[in-house]
Design a protein around this motif. Structure first.
Motif, PDB file in Angstrom:
ATOM      1  N   GLY A 140      78.016 -18.827  65.823  1.00  0.00           N
ATOM      2  CA  GLY A 140      78.978 -19.578  66.619  1.00  0.00           C
ATOM      3  C   GLY A 140      79.106 -19.024  68.029  1.00  0.00           C
ATOM      4  O   GLY A 140      79.152 -19.781  69.018  1.00  0.00           O
ATOM      5  N   VAL A 141      79.155 -17.687  68.133  1.00  0.00           N
ATOM      6  CA  VAL A 141      79.219 -17.042  69.445  1.00  0.00           C
ATOM      7  C   VAL A 141      77.932 -17.312  70.227  1.00  0.00           C
ATOM      8  O   VAL A 141      77.964 -17.568  71.438  1.00  0.00           O
ATOM      9  N   TRP A 142      76.792 -17.245  69.544  1.00  0.00           N
ATOM     10  CA  TRP A 142      75.497 -17.505  70.187  1.00  0.00           C
ATOM     11  C   TRP A 142      75.441 -18.919  70.764  1.00  0.00           C
ATOM     12  O   TRP A 142      75.060 -19.116  71.926  1.00  0.00           O
ATOM     13  N   LEU A 143      75.859 -19.914  69.968  1.00  0.00           N
ATOM     14  CA  LEU A 143      75.847 -21.291  70.455  1.00  0.00           C
ATOM     15  C   LEU A 143      76.832 -21.479  71.605  1.00  0.00           C
ATOM     16  O   LEU A 143      76.553 -22.190  72.570  1.00  0.00           O
ATOM     17  N   GLY A 144      77.988 -20.817  71.483  1.00  0.00           N
ATOM     18  CA  GLY A 144      79.004 -20.949  72.521  1.00  0.00           C
ATOM     19  C   GLY A 144      78.575 -20.337  73.839  1.00  0.00           C
ATOM     20  O   GLY A 144      78.736 -20.942  74.911  1.00  0.00           O
ATOM     21  N   SER A 197      78.753 -27.102  62.558  1.00  0.00           N
ATOM     22  CA  SER A 197      79.010 -26.672  61.188  1.00  0.00           C
ATOM     23  C   SER A 197      78.614 -27.759  60.192  1.00  0.00           C
ATOM     24  O   SER A 197      78.088 -27.460  59.110  1.00  0.00           O
ATOM     25  N   VAL A 198      78.877 -29.014  60.534  1.00  0.00           N
ATOM     26  CA  VAL A 198      78.457 -30.127  59.674  1.00  0.00           C
ATOM     27  C   VAL A 198      76.943 -30.139  59.538  1.00  0.00           C
ATOM     28  O   VAL A 198      76.392 -30.296  58.440  1.00  0.00           O
ATOM     29  N   PHE A 199      76.263 -29.976  60.643  1.00  0.00           N
ATOM     30  CA  PHE A 199      74.801 -29.963  60.666  1.00  0.00           C
ATOM     31  C   PHE A 199      74.262 -28.868  59.747  1.00  0.00           C
ATOM     32  O   PHE A 199      73.356 -29.094  58.935  1.00  0.00           O
ATOM     33  N   ILE A 200      74.848 -27.679  59.845  1.00  0.00           N
ATOM     34  CA  ILE A 200      74.423 -26.561  59.012  1.00  0.00           C
ATOM     35  C   ILE A 200      74.782 -26.817  57.553  1.00  0.00           C
ATOM     36  O   ILE A 200      74.014 -26.504  56.632  1.00  0.00           O
ATOM     37  N   GLY A 201      75.957 -27.412  57.327  1.00  0.00           N
ATOM     38  CA  GLY A 201      76.363 -27.717  55.958  1.00  0.00           C
ATOM     39  C   GLY A 201      75.409 -28.674  55.275  1.00  0.00           C
ATOM     40  O   GLY A 201      75.111 -28.529  54.079  1.00  0.00           O
ATOM     41  N   VAL A 202      74.910 -29.654  55.996  1.00  0.00           N
ATOM     42  CA  VAL A 202      73.929 -30.587  55.427  1.00  0.00           C
ATOM     43  C   VAL A 202      72.660 -29.837  55.030  1.00  0.00           C
ATOM     44  O   VAL A 202      72.086 -30.071  53.958  1.00  0.00           O
ATOM     45  N   SER A 203      72.219 -28.919  55.882  1.00  0.00           N
ATOM     46  CA  SER A 203      71.010 -28.151  55.566  1.00  0.00           C
ATOM     47  C   SER A 203      71.220 -27.317  54.308  1.00  0.00           C
ATOM     48  O   SER A 203      70.322 -27.203  53.464  1.00  0.00           O
ATOM     49  N   GLU A 204      72.415 -26.752  54.164  1.00  0.00           N
ATOM     50  CA  GLU A 204      72.709 -25.952  52.976  1.00  0.00           C
ATOM     51  C   GLU A 204      72.746 -26.818  51.727  1.00  0.00           C
ATOM     52  O   GLU A 204      72.279 -26.412  50.658  1.00  0.00           O
ATOM     53  N   ILE A 240      62.333 -20.913  69.481  1.00  0.00           N
ATOM     54  CA  ILE A 240      62.718 -22.325  69.485  1.00  0.00           C
ATOM     55  C   ILE A 240      64.193 -22.493  69.848  1.00  0.00           C
ATOM     56  O   ILE A 240      64.624 -23.583  70.235  1.00  0.00           O
ATOM     57  N   GLY A 241      64.974 -21.397  69.767  1.00  0.00           N
ATOM     58  CA  GLY A 241      66.387 -21.464  70.077  1.00  0.00           C
ATOM     59  C   GLY A 241      66.714 -21.366  71.555  1.00  0.00           C
ATOM     60  O   GLY A 241      67.883 -21.212  71.919  1.00  0.00           O
ATOM     61  N   GLY A 274      66.408 -27.073  69.873  1.00  0.00           N
ATOM     62  CA  GLY A 274      65.640 -26.100  69.100  1.00  0.00           C
ATOM     63  C   GLY A 274      66.532 -25.165  68.308  1.00  0.00           C
ATOM     64  O   GLY A 274      66.216 -24.807  67.162  1.00  0.00           O
ATOM     65  N   ALA A 275      67.664 -24.766  68.894  1.00  0.00           N
ATOM     66  CA  ALA A 275      68.604 -23.881  68.192  1.00  0.00           C
ATOM     67  C   ALA A 275      69.151 -24.558  66.948  1.00  0.00           C
ATOM     68  O   ALA A 275      69.241 -23.943  65.871  1.00  0.00           O
ATOM     69  N   PHE A 276      69.512 -25.827  67.070  1.00  0.00           N
ATOM     70  CA  PHE A 276      70.052 -26.562  65.925  1.00  0.00           C
ATOM     71  C   PHE A 276      68.992 -26.741  64.833  1.00  0.00           C
ATOM     72  O   PHE A 276      69.285 -26.602  63.640  1.00  0.00           O
ATOM     73  N   ILE A 277      67.778 -27.054  65.240  1.00  0.00           N
ATOM     74  CA  ILE A 277      66.696 -27.206  64.245  1.00  0.00           C
ATOM     75  C   ILE A 277      66.437 -25.883  63.528  1.00  0.00           C
ATOM     76  O   ILE A 277      66.287 -25.834  62.304  1.00  0.00           O
TER      77      ILE A 277
END
Length: 391
Positions: A237-241, A255-262, A299-300, A305-308
């Motif tokens: 979260g800090v990295w993205l911010g 968080s939703v995006f990551i939750g879907v991946s999980e 890629i981040g 790229g970070a989200f992927i």
């Protein structure tokens, strides 16, 4: 007549699995909301990031106390242990609403975390008792969906509530859901004592688990696997911010995006662990984690790229993690709840290791966190070599 009875039992078990997953979602919202909103909690409490990280680290250590409570499930029944865990969670959620200070926050997240582990260990043992081995991986994966749904459903709501009503707004809502969860468990889960381990004392049950070589190796594997995830999980979260200027609403969406991946990873891990074997599934997940961790710093560099990269990282981790759970339930079946409780200790210690080193590594650059994840996965894979799968 026998077919009808079996159909009713199967339907009841499906309903219980859905209930366990829903309750798991509630308790995991409390656990998971710390990570994407780390800065928000720090600002609301008037402390710095180091102080919040200390509370999270202490929370991981508190989770290590779960084996001193989870043997209740082997002696007195799974239902009582579930209720104890949910009672701790509910008390913790109410505490911070009535006493919104750093000390109460510290106590609250620690007590809720311990309650979550007691509840989860009991449900895993219950499913281990009542679900056939060739279907157990999928049943455990469905309950594990609560971990992902806490991000998919919970984090946008948490972000909205904190943005509108303040940083402590989610806690009374979670406490209310905790009360509802206790009532549902009390009503819908039978109070059946497990057939084995009832005569064992707490310490005897713990010793019974630790004397099994495969159990010890599996516990070390769990510790290192979670530590590899936590060195990235604490700071994403800090990295993205800091990298892309994401605010509360955007972090909720992330968080939703990551939750879907999980959720995808958990589903794949549950299905494939039943079909191709637990250890093979874990190996596959670990291999993917290494590849993605190595690629993430490169890629981040862009937001897309970070989200992927994060999507793939969390998918691979959950795949390996969920594949490991049915393996754990079968290593010491005569002390199943105690085994799962000690596994929660290993997970807590792994999180504590990750929480301790992640902020320091992040000062060097996010690449250092990714490198540490690769090293920890390698050590976890080495520990897995010592586990003898019963399937």
């Amino acid at each position: 007549m026998t077919g009808r009875i079996q159909a009713k039992r199967a339907l009841r078990m499906r309903f219980q699995v859905a209930l366990f997953a829903a309750v798991r979602t509630v308790v995991n919202i409390n656990t998971r909301m710390i990570y994407p909103f780390l800065n928000t909690f720090a600002s609301g409490l008037g402390v710095d990031l180091t102080a919040i990280s200390l509370a999270v680290t202490a929370r991981s250590f508190t989770g290590a106390l779960s084996p001193f409570i989870t043997p209740i499930a082997d002696k007195r029944g799974r239902k009582l242990s579930m209720l104890i865990g949910l009672g701790m969670f509910t008390l913790a959620s109410g505490l911070i609403y009535f006493w919104p200070t750093y000390l109460s926050f510290f106590i609250s997240i620690n007590l809720a975390f311990l309650g979550m582990y007691v509840y989860v260990s009991s449900t895993e043992a219950y499913l281990g008792d009542n679900v056939r081995e060739n279907q157990r991986g999928l049943a455990l994966a469905m309950v594990e969906w609560g971990w992902a749904l806490a991000f998919i459903v919970g984090m946008p709501l948490v972000g909205w509530m904190m943005d509108k009503y303040g940083w402590q707004a989610p806690f009374p809502v979670l406490g209310g859901f905790g009360v509802i969860s206790m009532l549902l468990i009390l009503w819908l889960v039978p109070n059946v004592k497990p057939p084995t381990g009832q005569g064992n004392s707490m310490l005897a049950s713990i010793k019974q688990v630790l004397k099994v070589p495969s159990a010890r190796a599996a516990l070390l594997m769990s510790l290192l696997l979670v530590a590899s995830n936590e060195v990235i999980n604490l700071v994403f979260g800090v990295w993205l911010g800091t990298s892309f200027g994401l605010k509360l609403a955007a972090l909720g969406a992330a968080s939703v995006f990551i939750g879907v991946s999980e959720l995808v990873g958990e589903s794949l891990g549950g299905v494939l662990s039943d079909r191709i074997g637990r250890k093979r599934s874990i190996w596959l997940g670990m291999f993917c984690i290494v590849l993605i961790s190595a690629a993430l710093p490169f890629i981040g560099r862009s937001e897309v790229g970070a989200f992927i990269g994060l999507f793939l990282f969390y998918l691979a981790f959950e795949f390996a993690f969920v594949a490991a759970q049915p393996l754990m339930t079968n290593l010491v079946p005569e002390a199943r709840a105690t085994m799962m409780g000690i596994n929660k200790t290993a997970l807590s210690l792994g999180r504590m290791v990750g929480n301790l080193v992640a902020p320091f590594l992040f000062t060097l650059g996010f690449w250092a966190n990714c490198g540490a994840a690769i090293v920890l996965i390698g050590l976890s894979a080495a520990a897995l070599l010592g586990v003898k799968d019963q399937k």
